[in-house]
Enzyme design. Structure first.
Site, PDB file in Angstrom:
ATOM      1  N   GLY A 158     -17.371   8.404   0.050  1.00 47.73           N
ATOM      2  CA  GLY A 158     -16.475   7.274  -0.181  1.00 47.73           C
ATOM      3  C   GLY A 158     -16.612   6.766  -1.605  1.00 47.73           C
ATOM      4  O   GLY A 158     -15.943   7.241  -2.518  1.00 47.73           O
ATOM      5  N   SER A 159     -17.564   5.841  -1.811  1.00 47.74           N
ATOM      6  CA  SER A 159     -17.766   5.277  -3.150  1.00 47.74           C
ATOM      7  C   SER A 159     -18.239   6.328  -4.147  1.00 47.74           C
ATOM      8  O   SER A 159     -18.111   6.142  -5.353  1.00 47.74           O
ATOM      9  CB  SER A 159     -18.797   4.143  -3.084  1.00 47.74           C
ATOM     10  OG  SER A 159     -18.351   3.134  -2.216  1.00 47.74           O
TER      11      SER A 159
ATOM     12  N   SER B 240       0.841  -1.207   0.000  1.00 47.50           N
ATOM     13  CA  SER B 240       0.000   0.000   0.000  1.00 47.50           C
ATOM     14  C   SER B 240       0.872   1.252   0.000  1.00 47.50           C
ATOM     15  O   SER B 240       0.589   2.215  -0.722  1.00 47.50           O
ATOM     16  CB  SER B 240      -0.909   0.041   1.233  1.00 47.50           C
ATOM     17  OG  SER B 240      -1.788  -1.046   1.227  1.00 47.50           O
TER      18      SER B 240
ATOM     19  N   GLU C 208      -9.883   1.564  -2.746  1.00 42.87           N
ATOM     20  CA  GLU C 208      -9.695   1.677  -4.202  1.00 42.87           C
ATOM     21  C   GLU C 208     -10.865   1.074  -4.971  1.00 42.87           C
ATOM     22  O   GLU C 208     -10.686   0.380  -5.961  1.00 42.87           O
ATOM     23  CB  GLU C 208      -8.405   0.967  -4.625  1.00 42.87           C
ATOM     24  CG  GLU C 208      -7.193   1.488  -3.939  1.00 42.87           C
ATOM     25  CD  GLU C 208      -6.564   2.633  -4.690  1.00 42.87           C
ATOM     26  OE1 GLU C 208      -6.983   2.920  -5.809  1.00 42.87           O
ATOM     27  OE2 GLU C 208      -5.663   3.240  -4.101  1.00 42.87           O
TER      28      GLU C 208
END
Ligand code: FAD
Length: 385
Positions: A138-139, A92, A365
């Site tokens: 977020g999404s 990461s 991600e």
């Protein structure tokens, strides 16, 4: 993989294998021994940063003149795979530095920004983070609330970014903020007034990764730090995520390979009912299923890697590989944890560490659901967002 039963190695060039094996030796010697304590004490092992830089693993896909090594896509993928055999936190760190910070500066930045930041980032002297996610965004990053207002000579940024990998140790952040013309990217240095970070504690996954909040309070960012290539808006940020997701697809399978190999060794030596447990059909079925799933993912990753090298990779293909690898890796890790019995929950073995790390990798991600929707839209022509 141990013994390479289906000869996947024949599909790599000798240079690709050389770099992969070099990183594998580095991880075995310098990384794996540290990770149990790093995970337990929730500390990112910063002494590894100069070693990663010395091996040329930071921004390795960039041109040599900017500190990279012009590495091809498969080499970068193999490096991510080997790093994540050690720990997802390490991969990461490298993904964020390379794909989410150096790449946007390279792709969307000016020649002056390249010169100012990239060689020092490749040398590990400047650490970056990437701020897109917020507490209520977020999404759906389009819903972000962080703003950038134009002022004389620069921009004033206000807002906060949450769940940001490397934030507590970063010297700079690539911040995505809403301007009156849409979302744009900025390079924000820690030394800028109004920039602060706060570490997120009590994580039970990716404990060895430094994760935090970035807080921007009337933070002045000079025009010299605006990314002109971000004028295409959110697409510019998503292009960076496609780069990072590509590395994650390879990396997650590295964690799966580590879990499988540990479970295989354990099954051959752990005796119950006067036999190695690997002699029982149920255990063999799990081992074979793990091996088969890893092999399929490795071949998909390699295929998309070659497509990337030919300039034919699109974001849907990357979503497929990221989603596939995360699902397979989590399943393999859980099966390995079962094969190790009680030892499967001990940090004396890396399996539980990989298993809980992969919960984050599955979510960040682009969550599994979001990748399903990206692929579903492509297949059906219908937008479910
Ligand atoms: P939400 O978007 O609230 O989703 C919650 C659930 O709802 C999920 O299961 C999701 O799949 C589902 N869902 C949402 N929308 C839909 C839909 N339309 N249809 C079906 N299901 C849906 N972000 C950064 O910007 N930079 C970083 O460096 C970074 N590092 C991270 C490190 C860690 C350890 C973690 C855990 C996260 C990190 N993130 C980072 C944030 C990460 O990218 C987000 O957590 C992720 O995008 C999901 O957003 P969310 O957590 O707000 O979940």
């Amino acid at each position: 993989m141990q013994n390479d039963p289906i000869a996947i190695d024949t599909l790599f060039t000798s240079d690709e294998k050389l770099i992969r094996d070099t990183v594998r030796r580095f991880v075995d010697a310098d990384v794996t021994p540290l990770m149990k304590d790093a995970f337990e004490h929730a500390l990112f092992p910063t002494p590894l940063i100069p070693k990663l830089a010395k091996l040329g693993l930071l921004g390795m896909s960039l041109p040599e003149a900017l500190g990279g090594s012009n590495a091809n896509a498969v080499t970068y993928g193999l490096v991510c795979q080997e790093l994540e055999r050690g720990d997802s936190a390490l991969r990461s760190f490298v993904s964020v530095q390379s794909s989410l910070c150096m790449y946007p500066i390279f792709k969307h930045g000016t020649a002056a920004q390249h010169k100012l930041f990239l060689p020092n980032m490749a040398a590990g002297k400047l650490i970056g983070c990437f701020g897109l996610t917020e507490s209520d965004s977020g999404s759906d990053p389009n819903s972000m609330k962080t703003t950038a207002k134009k002022t004389s000579g620069g921009w004033i940024l206000n807002g906060s970014k949450l769940w940001i990998t490397n934030a507590p140790i970063a010297d700079l952040a690539i911040i995505w903020a809403k301007t009156k013309d849409g979302i744009r990217g900025f390079i924000v240095e820690r030394s800028f007034k109004g920039f602060a970070t706060q570490e997120i504690t009590h994580k039970l996954s990716l404990r060895a990764s430094a994760t935090g909040e970035v807080i921007l309070t009337d933070c002045f960012v000079p025009d010299s730090h605006y990314l002109p290539g971000s004028e295409k808006g959110l697409t510019a940020a998503l292009e960076c995520l496609t780069q990072a997701r590509y590395g994650i697809a390879w990396g997650a399978i590295g964690a799966a390979m580590a879990c499988y190999e540990i479970a295989l060794d354990y099954a051959k030596t752990r005796i119950q009912f006067n036999k190695p447990i690997g002699a029982f059909q149920l255990i063999q079925k799990d081992l074979v299923d793990m091996f088969a799933a890893i092999t399929q993912a490795q071949l998909l990753n390699l295929h998309i890697g070659r497509l990337k090298e030919q300039g034919q990779l699109n974001f849907m293909m990357v979503s497929l590989a990221k989603m596939n690898s995360c699902n397979i890796a989590l399943d393999v890790a859980r099966k390995a944890r079962n094969i190790l019995g009680a030892n499967g929950i001990s940090l004396d073995y890396p399996v539980i560490r990989h298993m809980v790390n992969l919960e984050s990798v599955f979510t960040y991600e682009g969550t599994d659901n979001i990748h399903h929707l990206i692929i579903g839209k492509q297949l059906t022509g219908l937008d479910a967002f």
